[in-house]
Motif scaffolding. Sequence first.
Motif, PDB file in Angstrom:
ATOM      1  N   SER A 155     122.753  19.179 -88.063  1.00 34.95           N
ATOM      2  CA  SER A 155     122.355  19.868 -89.291  1.00 34.95           C
ATOM      3  C   SER A 155     123.427  20.897 -89.684  1.00 34.95           C
ATOM      4  N   LEU A 157     125.315  23.271 -92.891  1.00 32.08           N
ATOM      5  CA  LEU A 157     125.376  23.864 -94.223  1.00 32.08           C
ATOM      6  C   LEU A 157     126.804  24.348 -94.465  1.00 32.08           C
ATOM      7  N   GLU A 183     124.950  19.550 -95.927  1.00 28.85           N
ATOM      8  CA  GLU A 183     124.602  20.074 -97.251  1.00 28.85           C
ATOM      9  C   GLU A 183     125.724  21.001 -97.706  1.00 28.85           C
ATOM     10  N   PHE A 207     118.341  28.319 -94.542  1.00 29.14           N
ATOM     11  CA  PHE A 207     118.787  27.184 -93.739  1.00 29.14           C
ATOM     12  C   PHE A 207     118.411  27.346 -92.265  1.00 29.14           C
TER      13      PHE A 207
END
Length: 211
Positions: A155, A157, A183, A207
């Motif tokens: 994951s 960001l 992202e 986040f």
Amino acid sequence: MQYIYLHGFASSPKSAKARYFADRFSEIHTELKIPDLNAGDFSHLTISRQIAQVAAELPQGSTPVTIIGSSLGGLTATHLAQQYLQIQRLVLLAPAFGLLSHWLPKLTNEEIQRWQQEKYFMVYHYEEGRLLPLNYNFVTDTAQYQEEILQRPISTLILHGKNDEVIPIEASRDFERSRPWVELVELDSDHALGNVMQEMWQAIRLFCQLP
């Protein structure tokens, strides 16, 4: 969850971003570790040394880790996460993807040749406020850290300025395009991201599900 902040190239834990995020984490009573990646010897800095330094500070056992990395610290964070499974989340601030392809062309062929021959090149260190010698090993070491190998679905960001004059926004766009676990948030800022600190903090809180 343990949180670690990795500062950028020729920077330090005293940088504006490092201090800002340290203050924000302090306000929510959460520790943010900020190692000094200069390690008392900026002249012999390499990504490999940064990776080894941070890896030695990772918690043993099953404690998950989130790394927030700025510029070169962001590039280092991605390669750390590829190797160390306890790193479960990344926040990358203007990560230095394609560093050599963006940085070396700014030097003349003569400067690069002199660097190779003399082994050291004078680089401005922002925190020290002066020129310091940097060994050419930084270049040869960085060359082995290619984005193609970064395929662990972690994951991630990315916060990147649309007007970044050091690492163009396209570098993060290219990275995100083939990685659905990434992202990318594009900000109205430059490489320093100094005018969007609060905006970045809100994105990071959301986040990372921070209070």
